[in-house]
Design a protein around this motif. Structure first.
Motif, mmCIF file in Angstrom:
data_model
loop_
_atom_site.group_PDB
_atom_site.id
_atom_site.type_symbol
_atom_site.label_atom_id
_atom_site.label_comp_id
_atom_site.label_asym_id
_atom_site.label_seq_id
_atom_site.Cartn_x
_atom_site.Cartn_y
_atom_site.Cartn_z
ATOM 1 N N ARG A 105 25.855 -27.076 39.056
ATOM 2 C CA ARG A 105 26.456 -26.757 37.760
ATOM 3 C C ARG A 105 25.399 -26.313 36.758
ATOM 4 O O ARG A 105 25.683 -25.513 35.857
ATOM 5 N N ALA A 106 24.186 -26.819 36.895
ATOM 6 C CA ALA A 106 23.118 -26.411 35.979
ATOM 7 C C ALA A 106 22.829 -24.928 36.123
ATOM 8 O O ALA A 106 22.585 -24.233 35.132
ATOM 9 N N SER A 107 22.875 -24.412 37.339
ATOM 10 C CA SER A 107 22.559 -23.008 37.592
ATOM 11 C C SER A 107 23.755 -22.094 37.421
ATOM 12 O O SER A 107 23.618 -20.968 36.919
ATOM 13 N N PHE A 108 24.942 -22.543 37.837
ATOM 14 C CA PHE A 108 26.114 -21.675 37.870
ATOM 15 C C PHE A 108 27.160 -21.999 36.806
ATOM 16 O O PHE A 108 28.148 -21.278 36.686
ATOM 17 N N GLY A 109 26.970 -23.082 36.062
ATOM 18 C CA GLY A 109 27.969 -23.488 35.088
ATOM 19 C C GLY A 109 28.866 -24.561 35.665
ATOM 20 O O GLY A 109 29.016 -24.679 36.881
ATOM 21 N N VAL A 110 29.492 -25.320 34.798
ATOM 22 C CA VAL A 110 30.262 -26.483 35.255
ATOM 23 C C VAL A 110 31.457 -26.085 36.126
ATOM 24 O O VAL A 110 31.896 -26.853 36.988
ATOM 25 N N HIS A 138 23.989 -36.044 32.575
ATOM 26 C CA HIS A 138 25.235 -36.364 31.872
ATOM 27 C C HIS A 138 25.934 -35.104 31.354
ATOM 28 O O HIS A 138 27.169 -35.034 31.340
ATOM 29 N N SER A 139 25.171 -34.107 30.954
ATOM 30 C CA SER A 139 25.770 -32.868 30.463
ATOM 31 C C SER A 139 26.448 -32.080 31.571
ATOM 32 O O SER A 139 27.249 -31.184 31.289
ATOM 33 N N LEU A 140 26.144 -32.410 32.820
ATOM 34 C CA LEU A 140 26.766 -31.726 33.949
ATOM 35 C C LEU A 140 28.248 -32.078 34.079
ATOM 36 O O LEU A 140 28.976 -31.437 34.843
ATOM 37 N N TYR A 141 28.694 -33.097 33.349
ATOM 38 C CA TYR A 141 30.090 -33.552 33.426
ATOM 39 C C TYR A 141 30.870 -33.232 32.156
ATOM 40 O O TYR A 141 31.986 -33.707 31.981
ATOM 41 N N SER A 142 30.293 -32.422 31.286
ATOM 42 C CA SER A 142 30.943 -32.076 30.019
ATOM 43 C C SER A 142 31.501 -30.657 30.069
ATOM 44 O O SER A 142 30.803 -29.724 30.466
ATOM 45 N N ASP A 143 32.773 -30.504 29.650
ATOM 46 C CA ASP A 143 33.369 -29.168 29.580
ATOM 47 C C ASP A 143 33.545 -28.723 28.130
ATOM 48 O O ASP A 143 34.344 -27.833 27.829
ATOM 49 N N ALA A 144 32.778 -29.327 27.237
ATOM 50 C CA ALA A 144 32.813 -28.914 25.837
ATOM 51 C C ALA A 144 32.284 -27.486 25.711
ATOM 52 O O ALA A 144 31.276 -27.147 26.340
ATOM 53 N N PRO A 145 32.937 -26.639 24.930
ATOM 54 C CA PRO A 145 32.494 -25.244 24.806
ATOM 55 C C PRO A 145 31.039 -25.088 24.359
ATOM 56 O O PRO A 145 30.399 -24.090 24.664
ATOM 57 N N ASN A 146 30.516 -26.073 23.623
ATOM 58 C CA ASN A 146 29.121 -26.019 23.201
ATOM 59 C C ASN A 146 28.223 -26.828 24.130
ATOM 60 O O ASN A 146 27.085 -27.124 23.812
ATOM 61 N N GLY A 147 28.746 -27.198 25.301
ATOM 62 C CA GLY A 147 27.984 -27.985 26.259
ATOM 63 C C GLY A 147 26.811 -27.208 26.833
ATOM 64 O O GLY A 147 26.816 -25.970 26.872
ATOM 65 N N ARG A 148 25.828 -27.941 27.284
ATOM 66 C CA ARG A 148 24.590 -27.333 27.747
ATOM 67 C C ARG A 148 24.801 -26.428 28.958
ATOM 68 O O ARG A 148 24.130 -25.407 29.112
ATOM 69 N N PHE A 205 27.912 -25.141 29.918
ATOM 70 C CA PHE A 205 29.230 -24.502 29.880
ATOM 71 C C PHE A 205 29.109 -22.976 29.929
ATOM 72 O O PHE A 205 29.980 -22.290 30.472
ATOM 73 N N TYR A 206 28.043 -22.449 29.359
ATOM 74 C CA TYR A 206 27.782 -21.002 29.352
ATOM 75 C C TYR A 206 28.992 -20.232 28.822
ATOM 76 O O TYR A 206 29.462 -20.487 27.725
ATOM 77 N N SER A 207 29.515 -19.280 29.627
ATOM 78 C CA SER A 207 30.666 -18.477 29.219
ATOM 79 C C SER A 207 31.906 -18.943 29.979
ATOM 80 O O SER A 207 32.041 -18.684 31.168
ATOM 81 N N ARG A 208 32.779 -19.683 29.295
ATOM 82 C CA ARG A 208 33.987 -20.238 29.904
ATOM 83 C C ARG A 208 33.683 -21.075 31.144
ATOM 84 O O ARG A 208 34.434 -21.073 32.110
ATOM 85 N N GLY A 209 32.566 -21.776 31.089
ATOM 86 C CA GLY A 209 32.212 -22.674 32.185
ATOM 87 C C GLY A 209 31.449 -22.026 33.313
ATOM 88 O O GLY A 209 31.171 -22.679 34.328
ATOM 89 N N THR A 210 31.079 -20.762 33.177
ATOM 90 C CA THR A 210 30.396 -20.046 34.253
ATOM 91 C C THR A 210 29.150 -19.349 33.731
ATOM 92 O O THR A 210 29.196 -18.666 32.698
ATOM 93 N N ASN A 211 28.042 -19.507 34.445
ATOM 94 C CA ASN A 211 26.806 -18.797 34.118
ATOM 95 C C ASN A 211 26.852 -17.433 34.801
ATOM 96 O O ASN A 211 26.603 -17.317 36.000
ATOM 97 N N LEU A 212 27.191 -16.408 34.032
ATOM 98 C CA LEU A 212 27.347 -15.067 34.598
ATOM 99 C C LEU A 212 26.035 -14.540 35.172
ATOM 100 O O LEU A 212 26.051 -13.725 36.102
#
Length: 495
Positions: free
Chosen positions: A95-100, A404-414, A416-423
């Motif tokens: 999730r750190a590399s690709f988004g949650v 811990h941030s790997l389990y957050s779906d907050a839009p400003n989460g570390r 979350f990137y763009s809609r949960g995906t690291n493009l």
């Protein structure tokens, strides 16, 4: 249902994929046994002997296999140490590399590859069990005279028994998996050494290390590329387990346990298994006039039912061990990661087992050439993911990830990137994956096909670095820097 920790999302969390708590139980011996379970398999032997089609002599094949093990050692240290530090399973780590949510791309790719291998390994073990049944109960031969979907009635019975046994083990959880691995890994050495001694005795204790397939042995200069091909194919064979190694090292108490477990399990055990496999193959040349690529064929010549029984039981246990740790745990976590609110680790295991039936693995497995082509395809998919994740973790994030941030779906989460995906990572896997798939599978690139795994790793890592330089994830990287600064201030205040 257990309560969800504050700040965590039910779309990203359940107890099975939660961060590690406590010191961890997977220590040096457990990881040593884990690698023994990974290497000691019927498919591992078949892969090793399949390298003869490259035109290598016996000693050149042993050299290529051993060098491949060394490469795997360093690559596994990278993933294993990262997994131990962050303390989460592979799908969550990605999730750190690709988004949650984007992490489902690499985790499902790994899951589907593991499902195919799970079926193949189960089928190979069931073939050994069927051999024993035919020896002990000759009348059961009537069950082999008809087939359904390519498998005889006896074949189905043996396959489903082993299929169900593995499901039972996985259902009991990761601690049962650890104990099985501790037993299964060392136990297969009994069968392998016994098989080597028995085959060597039949060959009058002589080996031809210059044996090769083809009209003439390759010269020193012309053998360099085939030896490197053997190195690459050996890495590709372990591409899946290397990728999801964090599923197990996250339970390790410290970095030292991971490195020492890899050193014993790979540099010592891995090289030894490769050499023993080559010895058995070369001894079989003396007996049969050719290298026997299927160990089941060797077992079929054992006259003693007692010895055969011990061998089959040992191989069966070992196959269950490798199947669970290498091919069952990963997709179970992968499917759980998709919908953690509804799919637990055990439910993911059931999905894995059912899919393994649908792929009909006996049709996938036919000969060493097909196996090596399949391994090339595996490398084409797994290599880029490995390269992207390691480049992102070590070179972009400097080995700093907040679990811990790997389990957050907050839009400003570390993460979350763009809609949960690291493009950035999605673009990278699309480019590098497409290229390596072409290299692995298109006839025009046949000369490069065996190198699909290292090509994939290099392309994945380089494209990840280049794309992040061209369009940096300012939000995510800034969040990392702020968190690191905050952690540093806390530590300073403590002092």
């Amino acid at each position: 249902m257990a309560s969800i920790p504050p700040g965590y999302s039910s779309r990203l969390y359940n107890e099975d994929i939660a961060p590690r708590e406590g010191e961890g139980t997977w220590k040096t011996w457990n990881l040593f046994a884990w690698w023994m379970s990974c290497w000691h398999s019927l498919a591992g032997y078949t892969m090793a002997i399949g390298l003869l089609v490259l035109g290598l002599t016996g000693w050149q094949m042993a050299l290529g296999l051993s060098l491949g093990v060394v490469v795997i050692y360093f690559a596994s240290n990278l993933m294993g140490v990262a997994g131990q530090k962050v303390g989460v399973p592979f799908p969550v780590f990605s999730r750190a590399s690709f988004g949650v949510f984007g992490a489902n791309i690499p985790s499902l790719l790994r899951a589907f590859v593991a499902v195919a291998w799970y079926g193949i390994q189960t089928y190979l073990a069931s073939a050994a069990v069927m051999l024993l049944v035919l020896k002990v109960l000759p009348g059961s031969k009537t069950l082999t005279e008809s087939s359904f979907l390519g498998l005889s009635a006896l074949g189905w019975i043996c396959f489903l028994i082993l299929w169900a046994a593995q499901l039972v083990v996985l259902h009991r959880g990761m601690e049962t998996v650890r104990r099985l691995s501790d037993f299964a890994g060392p136990s297969i050495w009994i069968a392998m050494i016994a098989l080597a001694i028995w085959t060597l005795a039949r060959a009058n204790w002589t080996l031809d290390w210059n044996y090769h397939v083809g009209a003439a042995p390759l010269s020193l200069s012309s053998s360099i590329v085939p030896v490197l091909s053997a190195v690459s194919l050996t890495c590709a064979f372990m591409a899946g387990p290397m990728l999801n190694f964090a599923d197990f090292t996250r339970f390790s108490p410290d970095k030292k346990s991971v490195v020492n477990g890899n050193r014993l399990g790979l540099l010592l055990n891995g090289v030894a298994f490769c050499v023993v496999s080559v010895v058995i193959a070369l001894a079989s040349v003396k007996v049969y006039g050719k290298a026997v690529s299927d160990p089941i064929e060797l077992l079929g010549d054992i006259d003693s039912v007692t010895i055969l029984l011990i061998a089959i039981i040992t191989i069966g246990i070992a196959t269950i061990g490798i199947n669970i740790i290498a091919n069952f745990v990963s997709p179970s976590y992968g499917f759980a990661n998709v919908l953690p609110k509804y799919i637990s680790f055990r439910t993911g295991g059931i999905i894995t087992a059912l899919l393994a039936l649908l792929v009909m693995p006996w049709n996938l497995y036919s000969n060493p050439i097909v196996i090596n082509l399949f391994i090339g395809g595996v490398g084409a998919l797994m290599g880029p993911i490995f390269g992207i994740m390691m480049a992102d973790y070590y070179l972009i994030r400097k080995a700093q990830v907040d679990p811990h941030s790997l389990y957050s779906d907050a839009p400003n989460g570390r993460y979350f990137y763009s809609r949960g995906t690291n493009l950035n990572s999605v673009i990278s896997i699309a480019i590098s994956g497409a290229i390596t798939l072409c290299v692995a599978l298109m006839p025009v690139f046949e000369s490069l096909a065996t190198f699909s795994w290292p090509i994939g790793v290099a392309l994945g890592g380089l494209s990840c670095l280049l794309i992040n330089r061209l369009r940096p994830n300012v939000h995510a990287r800034a969040a990392d820097m702020l968190a690191e600064a905050s952690d540093l201030n806390v530590e300073t205040n403590k002092v």
